[in-house]
Design a protein around this motif. Sequence first.
Motif, PDB file in Angstrom:
ATOM      1  N   THR A  51      -3.690   2.995  -1.827  1.00 45.65           N
ATOM      2  CA  THR A  51      -3.856   1.814  -0.979  1.00 45.65           C
ATOM      3  C   THR A  51      -4.180   0.566  -1.796  1.00 45.65           C
ATOM      4  N   ARG A  52      -4.799   0.737  -2.953  1.00 45.15           N
ATOM      5  CA  ARG A  52      -5.053  -0.408  -3.828  1.00 45.15           C
ATOM      6  C   ARG A  52      -3.742  -0.900  -4.445  1.00 45.15           C
ATOM      7  N   ILE A  53      -2.871   0.020  -4.797  1.00 45.65           N
ATOM      8  CA  ILE A  53      -1.561  -0.361  -5.333  1.00 45.65           C
ATOM      9  C   ILE A  53      -0.784  -1.159  -4.291  1.00 45.65           C
ATOM     10  N   ALA A  54      -0.701  -0.618  -3.078  1.00 43.93           N
ATOM     11  CA  ALA A  54       0.046  -1.280  -2.011  1.00 43.93           C
ATOM     12  C   ALA A  54      -0.538  -2.654  -1.695  1.00 43.93           C
ATOM     13  N   SER A  55      -1.862  -2.732  -1.656  1.00 41.74           N
ATOM     14  CA  SER A  55      -2.525  -4.000  -1.344  1.00 41.74           C
ATOM     15  C   SER A  55      -2.253  -5.043  -2.424  1.00 41.74           C
ATOM     16  N   ARG A  56      -2.355  -4.627  -3.664  1.00 40.92           N
ATOM     17  CA  ARG A  56      -2.163  -5.564  -4.778  1.00 40.92           C
ATOM     18  C   ARG A  56      -0.755  -6.159  -4.762  1.00 40.92           C
ATOM     19  N   ILE A  57       0.231  -5.330  -4.542  1.00 38.31           N
ATOM     20  CA  ILE A  57       1.617  -5.823  -4.542  1.00 38.31           C
ATOM     21  C   ILE A  57       1.843  -6.776  -3.377  1.00 38.31           C
ATOM     22  N   PHE A  58       1.422  -6.363  -2.181  1.00 39.48           N
ATOM     23  CA  PHE A  58       1.650  -7.216  -1.012  1.00 39.48           C
ATOM     24  C   PHE A  58       0.910  -8.542  -1.141  1.00 39.48           C
ATOM     25  N   MET A  59      -0.339  -8.511  -1.562  1.00 41.47           N
ATOM     26  CA  MET A  59      -1.123  -9.739  -1.636  1.00 41.47           C
ATOM     27  C   MET A  59      -0.566 -10.687  -2.689  1.00 41.47           C
ATOM     28  N   THR A  60      -0.050 -10.150  -3.781  1.00 37.66           N
ATOM     29  CA  THR A  60       0.552 -10.997  -4.819  1.00 37.66           C
ATOM     30  C   THR A  60       1.784 -11.712  -4.291  1.00 37.66           C
ATOM     31  N   VAL A  61       2.652 -10.962  -3.616  1.00 38.82           N
ATOM     32  CA  VAL A  61       3.908 -11.541  -3.129  1.00 38.82           C
ATOM     33  C   VAL A  61       3.665 -12.486  -1.960  1.00 38.82           C
ATOM     34  N   SER A  62       2.844 -12.070  -0.989  1.00 41.96           N
ATOM     35  CA  SER A  62       2.642 -12.893   0.208  1.00 41.96           C
ATOM     36  C   SER A  62       1.862 -14.173  -0.093  1.00 41.96           C
ATOM     37  N   SER A  63       1.008 -14.159  -1.129  1.00 37.81           N
ATOM     38  CA  SER A  63       0.275 -15.376  -1.465  1.00 37.81           C
ATOM     39  C   SER A  63       1.207 -16.441  -2.048  1.00 37.81           C
ATOM     40  N   LYS A  64       2.259 -16.019  -2.717  1.00 36.32           N
ATOM     41  CA  LYS A  64       3.213 -16.971  -3.290  1.00 36.32           C
ATOM     42  C   LYS A  64       4.300 -17.344  -2.290  1.00 36.32           C
ATOM     43  N   TYR A  65       4.600 -16.427  -1.374  1.00 32.95           N
ATOM     44  CA  TYR A  65       5.670 -16.673  -0.403  1.00 32.95           C
ATOM     45  C   TYR A  65       5.109 -16.488   1.008  1.00 32.95           C
ATOM     46  N   PRO A  66       4.529 -17.562   1.568  1.00 33.33           N
ATOM     47  CA  PRO A  66       3.931 -17.456   2.908  1.00 33.33           C
ATOM     48  C   PRO A  66       4.958 -17.141   3.995  1.00 33.33           C
ATOM     49  N   GLN A  67       6.237 -17.270   3.690  1.00 34.93           N
ATOM     50  CA  GLN A  67       7.262 -16.896   4.664  1.00 34.93           C
ATOM     51  C   GLN A  67       7.171 -15.409   5.017  1.00 34.93           C
ATOM     52  N   VAL A  68       6.691 -14.608   4.087  1.00 29.67           N
ATOM     53  CA  VAL A  68       6.496 -13.179   4.364  1.00 29.67           C
ATOM     54  C   VAL A  68       5.407 -12.997   5.415  1.00 29.67           C
ATOM     55  N   VAL A  69       4.327 -13.759   5.296  1.00 36.21           N
ATOM     56  CA  VAL A  69       3.249 -13.705   6.283  1.00 36.21           C
ATOM     57  C   VAL A  69       3.761 -14.145   7.646  1.00 36.21           C
ATOM     58  N   GLU A  70       4.570 -15.190   7.673  1.00 36.34           N
ATOM     59  CA  GLU A  70       5.122 -15.683   8.935  1.00 36.34           C
ATOM     60  C   GLU A  70       6.055 -14.646   9.561  1.00 36.34           C
ATOM     61  N   ALA A 189     -10.929  -5.926  12.219  1.00 41.62           N
ATOM     62  CA  ALA A 189      -9.583  -6.378  11.879  1.00 41.62           C
ATOM     63  C   ALA A 189      -9.543  -6.817  10.416  1.00 41.62           C
ATOM     64  N   LYS A 190      -8.335  -7.027   9.902  1.00 39.10           N
ATOM     65  CA  LYS A 190      -8.175  -7.558   8.550  1.00 39.10           C
ATOM     66  C   LYS A 190      -8.477  -9.054   8.544  1.00 39.10           C
ATOM     67  N   ALA A 191      -8.920  -9.552   7.407  1.00 40.69           N
ATOM     68  CA  ALA A 191      -9.063 -10.992   7.244  1.00 40.69           C
ATOM     69  C   ALA A 191      -7.675 -11.625   7.140  1.00 40.69           C
ATOM     70  N   GLU A 192      -7.570 -12.891   7.515  1.00 39.54           N
ATOM     71  CA  GLU A 192      -6.311 -13.615   7.367  1.00 39.54           C
ATOM     72  C   GLU A 192      -5.948 -13.749   5.895  1.00 39.54           C
ATOM     73  N   PRO A 193      -4.671 -13.653   5.524  1.00 43.84           N
ATOM     74  CA  PRO A 193      -3.505 -13.578   6.408  1.00 43.84           C
ATOM     75  C   PRO A 193      -3.106 -12.170   6.812  1.00 43.84           C
TER      76      PRO A 193
END
Length: 294
Positions: A51-70, A189-193
């Motif tokens: 879960t740390r691996i999955a979190s690290r990858i997603f947070m890295t990508v989504s922080s640079k590309y907010p379109q993924v969050v949207e 719940a999770k914190a934003e985003p």
Amino acid sequence: MKPHRECPLCIVSVRLNEVASANLSNEDALEASRLVLETSARAFREEDELTRIASRIFMTVSSKYPQVVEYYRVAKRRSIDAAKAQLPAIQSVLRGLEGFDLFKMAVKVSIAGNLLDMGVASHKPPSNLQIASIMGMRFSIDNTHELYSMLKSGGLRLLWLFDNAGEAIFDTVLINVIRGMGNKVTGVAKAEPGFQNDLTVGDAEYAGLRNQLDDLVDTGYSGSSIHLDKVSGEFLSRLKESDLIVAKGMAHFEYLSEVNLGKPIAFLLVPKCDPVARVLRAERGTLIAMLRLS
């Protein structure tokens, strides 16, 4: 949980799919895809828990590309609305049930909501969950009697770890039954985003969940589970004060199955991949209601 041989393909496939589905130009999508691959290579080398691996990858990508969050924000609102449309049919089936029969059916509804997971490459979430499909699902692990015995006298403080946004609507069916026994339920719940299509406080407000709970908090962190070195001090205080943790979904199981919180945890999920099914010694696509006492 340690990564299994299937995990790199699954995680990378999900990340690349969300990049392709987000509103990105061709050039940005290619750059985001490269970032997925580069970050994944580093994460699988440097982290040892899934879960740390999955979190690290997603947070890295989504922080640079907010379109993924949207992309996920829209998907979550759609899932919440679809789940709400199913509630009248579910409530009509529950009407007339009482005691353990009501509790077990509400558990089944809550767990079935876990099928709405968008984060497993080999699993396609249903567009909606019909009550007939839910009733046809079977348990591979069934500790509902033990859980009911713990809850039926009331007076317990539960910390409910939400998972997917649409799933949370199905959770309210069981939460209402548990609160009706005289227990208090704090939703987490999770914190934003947020993480993928997991519930954030903003999603919970949109869904009207605050009215179904005694309290609603976030973890202070947007990773896939409650990584104890990452969550907020406020959340850790809530964790310490609780009598029972209800952990919804695969990510919470993957992390918490190897963490001793010093209190009972009820794992409610559907194993949607072979690694989790193997660890549970259960069949994919079945219902898991597993109570771990410490």
